[in-house]
Scaffold this motif. Sequence first.
Motif, PDB file in Angstrom:
ATOM      1  N   LEU A  86     -66.471 -26.932  17.760  1.00 50.28           N
ATOM      2  CA  LEU A  86     -65.934 -27.652  18.910  1.00 50.28           C
ATOM      3  C   LEU A  86     -65.941 -26.715  20.103  1.00 50.28           C
ATOM      4  CD1 LEU A  86     -64.609 -30.198  20.045  1.00 50.28           C
ATOM      5  CD2 LEU A  86     -62.398 -29.305  19.252  1.00 50.28           C
ATOM      6  N   HIS A  87     -66.840 -26.964  21.043  1.00 50.45           N
ATOM      7  CA  HIS A  87     -66.928 -26.140  22.241  1.00 50.45           C
ATOM      8  C   HIS A  87     -65.908 -26.601  23.265  1.00 50.45           C
ATOM      9  CE1 HIS A  87     -71.213 -24.281  21.837  1.00 50.45           C
ATOM     10  NE2 HIS A  87     -70.509 -24.177  20.729  1.00 50.45           N
ATOM     11  N   THR A  88     -65.387 -25.645  24.017  1.00 54.42           N
ATOM     12  CA  THR A  88     -64.423 -25.910  25.066  1.00 54.42           C
ATOM     13  C   THR A  88     -64.800 -25.114  26.305  1.00 54.42           C
ATOM     14  OG1 THR A  88     -62.102 -25.769  25.715  1.00 54.42           O
ATOM     15  CG2 THR A  88     -62.886 -24.101  24.187  1.00 54.42           C
ATOM     16  N   ASP A  89     -64.340 -25.581  27.448  1.00 55.58           N
ATOM     17  CA  ASP A  89     -64.535 -24.819  28.683  1.00 55.58           C
ATOM     18  C   ASP A  89     -63.275 -24.033  29.041  1.00 55.58           C
ATOM     19  OD1 ASP A  89     -62.904 -26.896  29.461  1.00 55.58           O
ATOM     20  OD2 ASP A  89     -64.144 -27.530  31.151  1.00 55.58           O
ATOM     21  N   ASP A  90     -62.203 -24.179  28.254  1.00 58.18           N
ATOM     22  CA  ASP A  90     -60.951 -23.453  28.482  1.00 58.18           C
ATOM     23  C   ASP A  90     -60.289 -23.199  27.125  1.00 58.18           C
ATOM     24  OD1 ASP A  90     -58.349 -22.566  29.088  1.00 58.18           O
ATOM     25  OD2 ASP A  90     -58.287 -23.752  30.936  1.00 58.18           O
ATOM     26  N   PHE A  91     -60.647 -22.086  26.512  1.00 59.66           N
ATOM     27  CA  PHE A  91     -60.180 -21.768  25.169  1.00 59.66           C
ATOM     28  C   PHE A  91     -58.656 -21.698  25.108  1.00 59.66           C
ATOM     29  CE2 PHE A  91     -58.880 -18.932  21.802  1.00 59.66           C
ATOM     30  CZ  PHE A  91     -59.614 -19.397  20.725  1.00 59.66           C
ATOM     31  N   PRO A 138     -56.995 -15.886  17.683  1.00 59.08           N
ATOM     32  CA  PRO A 138     -58.226 -15.914  18.482  1.00 59.08           C
ATOM     33  C   PRO A 138     -58.939 -14.560  18.470  1.00 59.08           C
ATOM     34  CG  PRO A 138     -56.450 -16.991  19.662  1.00 59.08           C
ATOM     35  CD  PRO A 138     -55.835 -16.342  18.455  1.00 59.08           C
ATOM     36  N   ARG A 139     -60.267 -14.646  18.413  1.00 59.91           N
ATOM     37  CA  ARG A 139     -61.123 -13.461  18.472  1.00 59.91           C
ATOM     38  C   ARG A 139     -61.987 -13.570  19.715  1.00 59.91           C
ATOM     39  NH1 ARG A 139     -65.039 -13.972  14.600  1.00 59.91           N
ATOM     40  NH2 ARG A 139     -64.357 -16.050  14.040  1.00 59.91           N
ATOM     41  N   TYR A 140     -62.341 -12.420  20.265  1.00 63.03           N
ATOM     42  CA  TYR A 140     -63.200 -12.388  21.443  1.00 63.03           C
ATOM     43  C   TYR A 140     -64.448 -11.615  21.054  1.00 63.03           C
ATOM     44  CZ  TYR A 140     -59.034 -14.301  23.345  1.00 63.03           C
ATOM     45  OH  TYR A 140     -57.951 -15.121  23.542  1.00 63.03           O
ATOM     46  N   GLU A 141     -65.495 -12.367  20.819  1.00 63.93           N
ATOM     47  CA  GLU A 141     -66.764 -11.825  20.350  1.00 63.93           C
ATOM     48  C   GLU A 141     -67.766 -11.824  21.500  1.00 63.93           C
ATOM     49  OE1 GLU A 141     -66.997 -10.646  17.381  1.00 63.93           O
ATOM     50  OE2 GLU A 141     -65.320 -11.574  16.323  1.00 63.93           O
ATOM     51  N   TYR A 167     -70.340 -13.456  21.767  1.00 65.21           N
ATOM     52  CA  TYR A 167     -70.802 -14.824  22.003  1.00 65.21           C
ATOM     53  C   TYR A 167     -69.714 -15.738  22.552  1.00 65.21           C
ATOM     54  CZ  TYR A 167     -68.748 -15.442  17.345  1.00 65.21           C
ATOM     55  OH  TYR A 167     -67.904 -15.444  16.271  1.00 65.21           O
ATOM     56  N   GLY A 168     -68.438 -15.269  22.583  1.00 63.70           N
ATOM     57  CA  GLY A 168     -67.383 -16.075  23.189  1.00 63.70           C
ATOM     58  C   GLY A 168     -66.044 -15.929  22.486  1.00 63.70           C
ATOM     59  N   ALA A 169     -65.060 -16.701  22.958  1.00 65.00           N
ATOM     60  CA  ALA A 169     -63.731 -16.751  22.352  1.00 65.00           C
ATOM     61  C   ALA A 169     -63.768 -17.771  21.224  1.00 65.00           C
ATOM     62  CB  ALA A 169     -62.696 -17.141  23.394  1.00 65.00           C
ATOM     63  N   LEU A 184     -64.458 -22.928  20.044  1.00 63.26           N
ATOM     64  CA  LEU A 184     -65.301 -21.893  20.640  1.00 63.26           C
ATOM     65  C   LEU A 184     -65.524 -22.148  22.122  1.00 63.26           C
ATOM     66  CD1 LEU A 184     -67.342 -19.495  20.310  1.00 63.26           C
ATOM     67  CD2 LEU A 184     -69.057 -21.220  19.755  1.00 63.26           C
ATOM     68  N   GLN A 185     -65.227 -21.112  22.924  1.00 62.62           N
ATOM     69  CA  GLN A 185     -65.636 -21.121  24.321  1.00 62.62           C
ATOM     70  C   GLN A 185     -66.771 -20.116  24.439  1.00 62.62           C
ATOM     71  OE1 GLN A 185     -62.674 -20.266  27.324  1.00 62.62           O
ATOM     72  NE2 GLN A 185     -64.150 -20.475  28.983  1.00 62.62           N
ATOM     73  N   PRO A 186     -68.000 -20.625  24.558  1.00 61.26           N
ATOM     74  CA  PRO A 186     -69.150 -19.714  24.620  1.00 61.26           C
ATOM     75  C   PRO A 186     -69.045 -18.760  25.819  1.00 61.26           C
ATOM     76  CG  PRO A 186     -69.882 -21.973  24.249  1.00 61.26           C
ATOM     77  CD  PRO A 186     -68.415 -22.029  24.600  1.00 61.26           C
ATOM     78  N   ALA A 187     -69.503 -17.547  25.609  1.00 64.37           N
ATOM     79  CA  ALA A 187     -69.553 -16.570  26.696  1.00 64.37           C
ATOM     80  C   ALA A 187     -70.547 -17.055  27.743  1.00 64.37           C
ATOM     81  CB  ALA A 187     -69.982 -15.213  26.168  1.00 64.37           C
ATOM     82  N   PRO A 188     -70.291 -16.753  28.989  1.00 64.00           N
ATOM     83  CA  PRO A 188     -71.251 -17.150  30.027  1.00 64.00           C
ATOM     84  C   PRO A 188     -72.617 -16.512  29.780  1.00 64.00           C
ATOM     85  CG  PRO A 188     -69.238 -16.204  31.006  1.00 64.00           C
ATOM     86  CD  PRO A 188     -69.157 -16.007  29.520  1.00 64.00           C
ATOM     87  N   ALA A 189     -73.642 -17.252  30.096  1.00 59.44           N
ATOM     88  CA  ALA A 189     -75.006 -16.724  29.955  1.00 59.44           C
ATOM     89  C   ALA A 189     -75.202 -15.619  31.001  1.00 59.44           C
ATOM     90  CB  ALA A 189     -76.020 -17.830  30.165  1.00 59.44           C
ATOM     91  N   PRO A 190     -75.908 -14.571  30.627  1.00 54.01           N
ATOM     92  CA  PRO A 190     -76.176 -13.504  31.604  1.00 54.01           C
ATOM     93  C   PRO A 190     -76.975 -14.057  32.777  1.00 54.01           C
ATOM     94  CG  PRO A 190     -77.136 -12.975  29.452  1.00 54.01           C
ATOM     95  CD  PRO A 190     -76.512 -14.329  29.352  1.00 54.01           C
TER      96      PRO A 190
END
Length: 135
Positions: free
Chosen positions: A81-86, A104-107, A109-111, A126-132
Motif C-alpha cells: 500500500l503506497h502512500t504520499d504521507d507515511f 517504521p523503517r527508513y530504507e 527505497y522509502g519509509a 510504503l512511502q517510496p523515496a523520491p526519484a533522483p
Amino acid sequence: MRRIALVTLVVDDYDEAIRFYTEALGFRLAEDESRPDGSRWVVVEPGSAGAGTGLLLARAKGDAQRGRIGDQTGGRVGFFLHTDDFARDHARMRAAGVAFLEEPRYEPYGAVAVFQDLYGNRWDLLQPAPAPTAH
C-alpha cells in the motif's frame, strides 16, 4: 493500455472485511452487488476510482478456500500500500487498531512498516523515496 485492475482476497465475511478496509485502512467501497448464488461482488479501492488496483473481497467457499484466509502468500508480504504521507497514514491506521508488526523503517527505497490485515495477511505501508533528479 494494460494494467491489473483487481486482485482477489479471500475473506471470511463480506461485511467485516468491508469495515476493515474502509474504516481502518481508508479504502473506498467501489462495488457491492448481490449475486444470484448468494455471494456478492465486493470491490474496495485505496484511492479514487480507477487510480490503482482494487481488491475483490471474495468470501471463502469450502474448506480449501477457508484454509487460505490470512495466508494467501505463505506468510510473505503479499500486498503493498503506497502512500504520499507515511507519518499521517501510519498514525491514522494505528489509531484505527491496525496491527503493525514492526516500527517504521527508513530504507533507501522509502519509509516502510509491515502490518497485518484483519485476517493476518501481511502488507507493507510504503512511502517510496523520491526519484533522483537529473542535473
